[in-house]
Design a protein around this motif. Structure first.
Motif, PDB file in Angstrom:
ATOM      1  N   SER A 180      -8.767  -0.711   5.404  1.00 12.98           N
ATOM      2  CA  SER A 180      -9.169   0.164   4.291  1.00 12.98           C
ATOM      3  C   SER A 180     -10.218  -0.519   3.409  1.00 12.98           C
ATOM      4  N   LYS A 200      -2.515  -2.020   3.880  1.00 12.61           N
ATOM      5  CA  LYS A 200      -2.998  -1.261   5.038  1.00 12.61           C
ATOM      6  C   LYS A 200      -4.290  -1.855   5.598  1.00 12.61           C
ATOM      7  N   SER A 247     -10.243  -0.472   0.360  1.00 13.65           N
ATOM      8  CA  SER A 247      -9.497  -1.025  -0.777  1.00 13.65           C
ATOM      9  C   SER A 247      -8.505  -2.090  -0.309  1.00 13.65           C
ATOM     10  N   CYS A 248      -7.697  -1.730   0.685  1.00 14.72           N
ATOM     11  CA  CYS A 248      -6.535  -2.555   1.044  1.00 14.72           C
ATOM     12  C   CYS A 248      -6.749  -3.465   2.253  1.00 14.72           C
ATOM     13  N   VAL A 298       1.691   0.972  -4.359  1.00 18.53           N
ATOM     14  CA  VAL A 298       0.554   1.373  -5.198  1.00 18.53           C
ATOM     15  C   VAL A 298      -0.571   1.879  -4.296  1.00 18.53           C
ATOM     16  N   CYS A 299      -1.346   2.823  -4.827  1.00 17.75           N
ATOM     17  CA  CYS A 299      -2.553   3.254  -4.124  1.00 17.75           C
ATOM     18  C   CYS A 299      -3.725   3.034  -5.077  1.00 17.75           C
ATOM     19  N   PRO A 300      -4.492   1.978  -4.880  1.00 17.64           N
ATOM     20  CA  PRO A 300      -5.596   1.702  -5.796  1.00 17.64           C
ATOM     21  C   PRO A 300      -6.615   2.829  -5.892  1.00 17.64           C
ATOM     22  N   GLU A 301      -6.822   3.558  -4.799  1.00 16.80           N
ATOM     23  CA  GLU A 301      -7.832   4.627  -4.862  1.00 16.80           C
ATOM     24  C   GLU A 301      -7.355   5.768  -5.759  1.00 16.80           C
ATOM     25  N   SER A 331       0.855  -1.192   0.000  1.00 18.96           N
ATOM     26  CA  SER A 331       0.000   0.000   0.000  1.00 18.96           C
ATOM     27  C   SER A 331       0.890   1.241   0.000  1.00 18.96           C
ATOM     28  N   GLY A 332       0.593   2.171  -0.912  1.00 19.81           N
ATOM     29  CA  GLY A 332       1.399   3.383  -1.024  1.00 19.81           C
ATOM     30  C   GLY A 332       1.521   4.134   0.292  1.00 19.81           C
ATOM     31  N   CYS A 356      -1.045   9.481   0.252  1.00 19.42           N
ATOM     32  CA  CYS A 356      -2.172   9.134  -0.626  1.00 19.42           C
ATOM     33  C   CYS A 356      -3.430   8.791   0.166  1.00 19.42           C
ATOM     34  N   ARG A 357      -3.339   8.893   1.511  1.00 15.99           N
ATOM     35  CA  ARG A 357      -4.490   8.553   2.338  1.00 15.99           C
ATOM     36  C   ARG A 357      -5.642   9.528   2.081  1.00 15.99           C
ATOM     37  N   ARG A 375      -9.809  13.096  -0.190  1.00 18.10           N
ATOM     38  CA  ARG A 375     -11.126  12.662  -0.694  1.00 18.10           C
ATOM     39  C   ARG A 375     -11.983  12.310   0.525  1.00 18.10           C
TER      40      ARG A 375
HETATM   41 FE1  SF4 Z   1      -3.389   3.435   1.461  1.00 18.28          FE
HETATM   42 FE2  SF4 Z   1      -5.995   3.686   1.062  1.00 18.28          FE
HETATM   43 FE3  SF4 Z   1      -4.330   4.050  -0.962  1.00 18.28          FE
HETATM   44 FE4  SF4 Z   1      -4.695   1.593   0.076  1.00 18.28          FE
HETATM   45  S1  SF4 Z   1      -6.187   2.840  -1.005  1.00 18.28           S
HETATM   46  S2  SF4 Z   1      -2.757   2.562  -0.479  1.00 18.28           S
HETATM   47  S3  SF4 Z   1      -4.988   2.086   2.225  1.00 18.28           S
HETATM   48  S4  SF4 Z   1      -4.456   5.289   0.871  1.00 18.28           S
END
Ligand code: SF4
Length: 134
Positions: free
Chosen positions: A96, A93, A98-99, A37-40, A5-6, A13-14, A49
């Motif tokens: 989350s 992370k 996503s993660c 990587v940060c999928p969001e 997770s980025g 990127c949080r 956001r």
């Molecule tokens: Fe971190 Fe959220 Fe991005 Fe996953 S989606 S890398 S938890 S900021």
């Protein structure tokens, strides 16, 4: 090679523009053993956001906006990067949408946890990745 997770790698990127810098993850990245990587962000969401949670299979912001599509797109793009890197292991992370692995927020924005994976974590699990949280 790990996919990480980025935010754990120190990227801001949080959702609130912060990070979740983790020493071990940052060390792996600096040794060239992990790709952040940060999928969001890859899905096109802005930083900062609104906070989002999974509600009955959809991803909603705390304002009720449906961002499921963007979350899916980002997870797919992040998966492509993971495959390009030849990775089969990820450190993601916790909690989350996503993660998160194994435990995520319950969709009430009240800080309660339920069993489940974030969208990206679920996708990696399906692809046979070894998953761990920080
Ligand atoms: Fe971190 Fe959220 Fe991005 Fe996953 S989606 S890398 S938890 S900021």
């Amino acid at each position: 090679m790990y996919i990480v997770s980025g935010c754990l790698a120190g990227l801001c990127c949080r959702y609130d523009g912060g990070d979740n810098a983790d020493e071990r993850v940052m060390q792996l990245v600096s040794e060239g053993k992990a790709i952040p990587v940060c999928p969001e962000q890859l899905g096109g969401l802005t930083t900062p956001r609104p906070p989002c949670e999974i509600v009955e299979g959809k991803v909603l912001s705390d304002q009720g906006e449906d961002v499921t599509e963007l979350f899916w797109r980002g997870a797919e793009e992040a998966l492509k990067l993971a495959k390009l890197a030849g990775s089969k292991k990820a450190i993601l992370k916790a909690r989350s949408p996503s993660c998160g692995i194994g435990k995520i927020y319950d969709g009430t924005f009240g800080g309660n946890l339920i069993d489940g994976d974030g969208l990206f974590a679920a996708m990696l699990r399906k692809e046979g990745f070894e998953l761990e949280t920080e």
